[in-house]
Design an enzyme around this catalytic site. Structure first.
Site, mmCIF file in Angstrom:
data_model
loop_
_atom_site.group_PDB
_atom_site.id
_atom_site.type_symbol
_atom_site.label_atom_id
_atom_site.label_comp_id
_atom_site.label_asym_id
_atom_site.label_seq_id
_atom_site.Cartn_x
_atom_site.Cartn_y
_atom_site.Cartn_z
ATOM 1 N N ARG A 15 0.814 -1.221 0.000
ATOM 2 C CA ARG A 15 0.000 0.000 0.000
ATOM 3 C C ARG A 15 0.847 1.269 0.000
ATOM 4 O O ARG A 15 0.505 2.238 -0.682
ATOM 5 C CB ARG A 15 -0.950 -0.021 1.201
ATOM 6 C CG ARG A 15 -1.980 -1.135 1.103
ATOM 7 C CD ARG A 15 -2.985 -1.049 2.226
ATOM 8 N NE ARG A 15 -3.945 -2.150 2.171
ATOM 9 C CZ ARG A 15 -4.994 -2.255 2.975
ATOM 10 N NH1 ARG A 15 -5.215 -1.332 3.910
ATOM 11 N NH2 ARG A 15 -5.817 -3.275 2.863
ATOM 12 N N ASP B 118 -15.650 8.835 8.976
ATOM 13 C CA ASP B 118 -14.558 7.898 8.731
ATOM 14 C C ASP B 118 -13.266 8.698 8.679
ATOM 15 O O ASP B 118 -13.281 9.896 8.359
ATOM 16 C CB ASP B 118 -14.761 7.127 7.427
ATOM 17 C CG ASP B 118 -14.000 5.808 7.407
ATOM 18 O OD1 ASP B 118 -14.614 4.759 7.676
ATOM 19 O OD2 ASP B 118 -12.777 5.839 7.153
#
Length: 279
Positions: free
Chosen positions: A47, A149
């Site tokens: 990532r 979030d």
């Protein structure tokens, strides 16, 4: 380090050392409270190497040095976004929504229901909450859903409210008709949340480990599911105390299937499977 492990590190596109992983582990813990264990090395490499390609850095060390020299850069949000996991689905852990509907039915008329989804990801969870509330109270009913979030990219998806039909398999046919607009032509196979439902939701970015949350409400229920598993015990306790303060008396906390807070009895009592009540 074993010789084969060292060879594996050198086989990567970018040089990847234990020191790189340790720095990333410390930085994501400080910024998001996420506790990464050794088994996450491959995930972290995959990532964060994308961030190196995007930013033009030639090594993890250069990228991390640059981040630390620029504490106000928007790249910090991209760094956090890259390391957050967003696994979600409509009506996941269905018994939570059945319990929420029961609470609303038993709560009596003449009140506004307030629910916070604290890890809304791409929107399936907060929309499931809103659908549950609308099923009981009607689309014109008095309810609001706060949806937050830490990951800004998934929040953009949530705000759009557009999903593939296969993502909506857990939505009953009558709910699909009532709350979604099915796409035609170029949008065949997609469905969009109707504005009449979407107006009940408020989306915003929030980092649960930050000390000050931009919330002044008291909630009837809070969904904080499959988030605490990424925190260590100290961070869990801090977050639980803040959630406790934001719940109304006897308010309900819904958590993930792998989360257990039996050691926080002064804050919450277990009322059902992964369902807690504010003490």
């Amino acid at each position: 380090m074993m010789p084969d492990a060292a060879a594996t590190l050198q086989a990567h596109e970018f040089v990847w050392t234990p020191q790189d992983f340790e720095r990333i582990r410390q930085l994501i813990y400080r910024h998001a409270g996420i506790s990464l264990h050794e088994g996450k090395q491959a995930m972290v490499y995959s990532r964060i190497s994308r961030r190196l390609r995007e930013t033009g850095h030639q090594s993890f060390r250069d990228y991390l040095d640059w981040l630390e020299r620029h504490p106000d850069s928007g790249e910090w949000q991209e760094f956090v976004n890259a390391l957050t996991t967003n696994l979600t689905a409509f009506f996941r852990e269905a018994h939570h929504f059945e319990e929420l509907a029961r609470l609303v039915r038993d709560g009596g008329p003449g009140r506004e229901w307030k629910v916070w989804c604290s890890a809304s990801s791409t929107g399936e969870e907060p929309y499931s909450i809103a659908i549950t509330l609308a099923d009981v109270l009607g689309l014109q009913g008095s309810f609001r859903v706060w949806a937050s979030d830490i990951d800004t990219r998934v929040l953009q998806t949530a705000q759009r409210g557009i999903y593939k039909l296969e993502q909506l398999r857990a939505v009953r046919p009558e709910q699909l008709r009532r709350y979604f607009l099915r796409g035609t032509g170029a949008n065949e196979g997609l469905a969009r949340v109707k504005p009449e439902l979407q107006r009940h939701l408020q989306f915003f970015t929030l980092n649960l480990v930050e000390e000050h949350w931009p919330l002044r409400e008291e909630f009837d229920a809070i969904f904080c599911r499959n988030v605490m598993i990424y925190f260590d015990h100290t961070t869990q306790r801090q977050v639980l105390r803040r959630l406790h303060r934001l719940l109304k008396p006897h308010g309900t906390l819904f958590v993930g299937h792998a989360e257990n807070f039996s050691d926080a009895r002064e804050l919450f009592r277990l009322r059902g499977k992964t369902i807690y009540e504010k003490v």
